[in-house]
Design a protein around this motif. Structure first.
Motif, PDB file in Angstrom:
ATOM      1  N   ARG A   1     -28.391  26.072  19.415  1.00 62.75           N
ATOM      2  CA  ARG A   1     -27.960  27.288  19.886  1.00 62.75           C
ATOM      3  C   ARG A   1     -28.809  27.301  21.427  1.00 62.75           C
ATOM      4  NH1 ARG A   1     -30.921  31.762  16.307  1.00 62.75           N
ATOM      5  NH2 ARG A   1     -28.812  31.792  15.432  1.00 62.75           N
TER       6      ARG A   1
ATOM      7  N   ASP B   1     -27.131  41.730   4.964  1.00 59.62           N
ATOM      8  CA  ASP B   1     -28.452  41.025   5.592  1.00 59.62           C
ATOM      9  C   ASP B   1     -29.641  41.282   5.078  1.00 59.62           C
ATOM     10  OD1 ASP B   1     -28.471  39.543   8.894  1.00 59.62           O
ATOM     11  OD2 ASP B   1     -30.211  40.007   7.496  1.00 59.62           O
TER      12      ASP B   1
ATOM     13  N   ALA C   1     -26.066  36.588   1.068  1.00 58.81           N
ATOM     14  CA  ALA C   1     -25.030  35.961   0.327  1.00 58.81           C
ATOM     15  C   ALA C   1     -25.227  34.460   0.062  1.00 58.81           C
ATOM     16  CB  ALA C   1     -24.048  36.077   1.328  1.00 58.81           C
TER      17      ALA C   1
HETATM   18  C1  FAD Z   1     -35.160  31.229  23.035  1.00 57.99           C
HETATM   19  C2  FAD Z   1     -33.679  31.569  22.688  1.00 57.99           C
HETATM   20  C3  FAD Z   1     -33.253  32.129  24.082  1.00 57.99           C
HETATM   21  C4  FAD Z   1     -31.801  32.470  24.057  1.00 57.99           C
HETATM   22  N1  FAD Z   1     -31.139  33.052  25.145  1.00 57.99           N
HETATM   23  C5  FAD Z   1     -29.907  33.114  25.116  1.00 57.99           C
HETATM   24  C6  FAD Z   1     -29.282  33.863  26.222  1.00 57.99           C
HETATM   25  O1  FAD Z   1     -29.884  33.806  27.393  1.00 57.99           O
HETATM   26  N2  FAD Z   1     -28.207  34.401  26.333  1.00 57.99           N
HETATM   27  C7  FAD Z   1     -27.376  34.211  25.105  1.00 57.99           C
HETATM   28  O2  FAD Z   1     -26.096  34.758  25.181  1.00 57.99           O
HETATM   29  N3  FAD Z   1     -27.702  33.671  24.028  1.00 57.99           N
HETATM   30  C8  FAD Z   1     -29.210  33.178  23.964  1.00 57.99           C
HETATM   31  N4  FAD Z   1     -29.619  32.767  22.961  1.00 57.99           N
HETATM   32  C9  FAD Z   1     -28.848  32.341  21.624  1.00 57.99           C
HETATM   33  C10 FAD Z   1     -28.466  33.383  20.663  1.00 57.99           C
HETATM   34  O3  FAD Z   1     -29.501  34.151  20.363  1.00 57.99           O
HETATM   35  C11 FAD Z   1     -27.694  33.029  19.413  1.00 57.99           C
HETATM   36  O4  FAD Z   1     -26.631  32.168  20.015  1.00 57.99           O
HETATM   37  C12 FAD Z   1     -27.005  34.284  18.645  1.00 57.99           C
HETATM   38  O5  FAD Z   1     -28.169  34.836  18.122  1.00 57.99           O
HETATM   39  C13 FAD Z   1     -26.176  33.566  17.717  1.00 57.99           C
HETATM   40  O6  FAD Z   1     -25.736  34.971  17.087  1.00 57.99           O
HETATM   41  P1  FAD Z   1     -25.283  34.757  15.494  1.00 57.99           P
HETATM   42  O7  FAD Z   1     -25.056  36.072  14.973  1.00 57.99           O
HETATM   43  O8  FAD Z   1     -24.537  33.623  15.051  1.00 57.99           O
HETATM   44  O9  FAD Z   1     -26.691  34.241  14.725  1.00 57.99           O
HETATM   45  P2  FAD Z   1     -28.155  35.263  14.626  1.00 57.99           P
HETATM   46  O10 FAD Z   1     -28.178  36.169  15.766  1.00 57.99           O
HETATM   47  O11 FAD Z   1     -28.988  34.248  14.176  1.00 57.99           O
HETATM   48  O12 FAD Z   1     -27.693  36.016  13.451  1.00 57.99           O
HETATM   49  C14 FAD Z   1     -27.586  35.645  12.007  1.00 57.99           C
HETATM   50  C15 FAD Z   1     -27.787  36.677  11.000  1.00 57.99           C
HETATM   51  O13 FAD Z   1     -27.394  36.239   9.555  1.00 57.99           O
HETATM   52  C16 FAD Z   1     -28.329  36.399   8.844  1.00 57.99           C
HETATM   53  N5  FAD Z   1     -28.068  35.799   7.622  1.00 57.99           N
HETATM   54  C17 FAD Z   1     -28.403  34.461   7.521  1.00 57.99           C
HETATM   55  N6  FAD Z   1     -27.920  34.013   6.330  1.00 57.99           N
HETATM   56  C18 FAD Z   1     -27.528  34.983   5.501  1.00 57.99           C
HETATM   57  C19 FAD Z   1     -27.050  35.144   4.268  1.00 57.99           C
HETATM   58  N7  FAD Z   1     -27.066  34.064   3.696  1.00 57.99           N
HETATM   59  N8  FAD Z   1     -26.597  36.131   3.909  1.00 57.99           N
HETATM   60  C20 FAD Z   1     -26.860  37.459   4.623  1.00 57.99           C
HETATM   61  N9  FAD Z   1     -27.266  37.327   5.851  1.00 57.99           N
HETATM   62  C21 FAD Z   1     -27.640  36.253   6.241  1.00 57.99           C
HETATM   63  C22 FAD Z   1     -29.776  36.434   9.258  1.00 57.99           C
HETATM   64  O14 FAD Z   1     -30.674  37.376   8.509  1.00 57.99           O
HETATM   65  C23 FAD Z   1     -29.507  37.072  10.880  1.00 57.99           C
HETATM   66  O15 FAD Z   1     -29.528  38.358  11.018  1.00 57.99           O
HETATM   67  C24 FAD Z   1     -30.900  32.340  22.854  1.00 57.99           C
HETATM   68  C25 FAD Z   1     -31.619  31.565  21.805  1.00 57.99           C
HETATM   69  C26 FAD Z   1     -33.000  31.472  21.770  1.00 57.99           C
HETATM   70  C27 FAD Z   1     -33.588  30.626  20.473  1.00 57.99           C
END
Ligand code: FAD
Length: 420
Positions: free
Chosen positions: A185, A63, A107
């Protein structure tokens, strides 16, 4: 779900969704390398649990960020009630506590034909299994300047930009929240944003209004709860308009060109939160894991392996995948555990658990003193090979204890289980 069951759900949901049985030997000395791309809720949980239950695995987490800032809870930062520090999770904990190897890089592409990950630095990594968890990417809106009209849909700098604009807004101003079509999201979060900011306006910016322009035909998450709030306690502050498409943005004049029912119009406001339509992270597209014309990566929900390259040990988790389950941090955490379990079974020569379950939850604040809640559980249906939602509950009335204890407790547990 009664209060007792809800509390029990909150206590257990952060742990052990799929890892209860552990049919493989914890000592299985595979020495295999699993590479995890993205250290958000999905990727960090996967890296941690791979090392917890697969002691001899080499787990590398890639990351570019040194810490993950949680979107969950970030709406309260917008009004100054919470701080980003409470949502910032250093990834070094995963290295120091669990032995995950960290690589500060991006990546750019996974090549399933050679089991190789290509990195922005020019280096490459080989893997036995790879997990892609890069979160989301946005569709472009003509004229959208992220600085002038922040989306604040990836927490961090964007959250602070929108916070500063809201805090600087004079009393009597208008705040527009533009919501994209589903799936996006966190289906409850834009409406939660409206209730949190409406409460702030009532107390600190009297006369200010919130105009919600929703691309959807109705409120996309917890409809009854938010309809009650918008038409009740916030009827003098919030105006909700469905079926609105944003065609273009004009940052200089703080204007959105919109259409509704085929009619063109425009709106201006002091602060505009333009949340664009969403799709899988670019990495998933660039690795050929999203079919033409689709927005997210299809996977098998038994092991989150890409259905486009099923034999290649390429898994996609969290907001980038397209199983139809909630796109949420809680869900990303749960999927990670199902995937870890399946990878460990695979390395031990076993089939994946044939009946995985996943869960999601949200505890949106409605006022400074009250919050509501919702939970949902999904079970694998072997006939349709999909995850089917088996329960969903919505509190009839927001309450004090959910706002003061259960919501904050759930958020602490979720962050701890994913990142600590
Ligand atoms: C305002 C708001 C409120 C929310 N409230 C809730 C809630 O109440 N309850 C709940 O469960 N969810 C909630 N969510 C949703 C939740 O935040 C997301 O669904 C969750 O973060 C998804 O997880 P993820 O690991 O898929 O993505 P993310 O958490 O976004 O993580 C993605 C990671 O990948 C990394 N990355 C991206 N591209 C690359 C690459 N090419 N190479 C290496 N690393 C990379 C990024 O740096 C990041 O660290 C909320 C979202 C928002 C915007």
């Amino acid at each position: 779900m009664n209060n007792l069951n809800r509390r029990r759900f909150i206590q257990v949901c952060g742990v052990g969704v799929a890892l209860a049985a552990l049919p493989y030997s914890l000592q299985a000395a595979t020495g295999a390398r699993v590479v995890v791309l993205g250290g958000g809720f999905a990727g960090a949980t996967a890296a941690k649990y791979l090392r917890l239950f697969g002691h001899d695995l080499n787990v590398t987490l890639v990351d570019p960020a040194a810490a993950h800032v949680s979107c969950v809870g970030s709406n309260l930062v917008l009004t100054g009630e919470s701080a980003l520090a409470e949502l910032t999770n250093p990834l070094s904990v995963l290295r120091d506590r669990y032995g995950v190897e960290l690589l500060a890089d991006s990546a750019v592409r996974v090549d399933p034909s050679t089991n190789t990950v290509h990195l922005a630095s020019g280096a490459s990594l080989e893997y036995e299994h790879v997990i892609l968890a890069p979160g989301i990417d946005f569709d472009a809106v003509q004229g959208h300047d992220f600085q002038a009209m922040p989306h604040a849909w990836i927490a961090g700098e964007q959250t602070l930009l929108l916070r500063d604009q809201l805090l600087a807004m004079p009393a009597g101003g208008t705040f527009v929240i533009a919501i994209p079509n589903t799936p996006f999201r966190a289906h409850t979060a834009p409406y939660e944003r409206a209730t949190v900011v409406a409460d702030f306006f009532r107390r600190e910016r009297p006369g200010s209004k919130i105009l919600i322009l929703d691309a959807n035909p109705g409120i996309a998450g917890m409809r009854r709860t938010f309809t009650t709030a918008f038409e009740g306690v916030y009827r003098d502050i919030v105006e909700y308009v469905p079926n609105v498409t944003v065609n273009a943005a004009d940052a200089l004049n703080m204007r959105l060109d919109i259409s509704r029912d085929g009619l063109a119009d425009s709106v201006t406001a002091e602060v505009i939160n333009l949340i664009p339509a969403q799709k899988a992270g670019k990495l998933a597209f660039d690795s050929g894991l999203v079919p033409d014309g689709s927005r997210f990566a299809p996977v098998n929900p038994l092991n989150y392996a890409s259905t486009l390259v099923p034999a290649a040990n390429v898994h996609v988790l969290g907001d980038s995948q397209s199983t139809g389950q909630a796109k949420s941090g809680h869900m990303a955490n749960a999927q990670a555990k199902v995937c870890v379990d399946a990878i460990l079974r695979d390395l031990a020569g076993l089939e994946p658990d044939p009946a995985p379950k996943t869960t999601a939850a949200a505890f949106p604040p409605i006022t400074r003193k009250t919050a509501s809640w919702t939970t949902v559980t999904y079970s694998f249906d072997p006939v349709t090979m999909t995850m089917v939602s088996t329960s969903s509950a919505e509190a009839p009335e927001p309450t004090d204890d959910v706002r003061e204890e259960e919501g904050p407790g759930w958020l602490r547990n979720l962050q701890r289980d994913s990142f600590a």
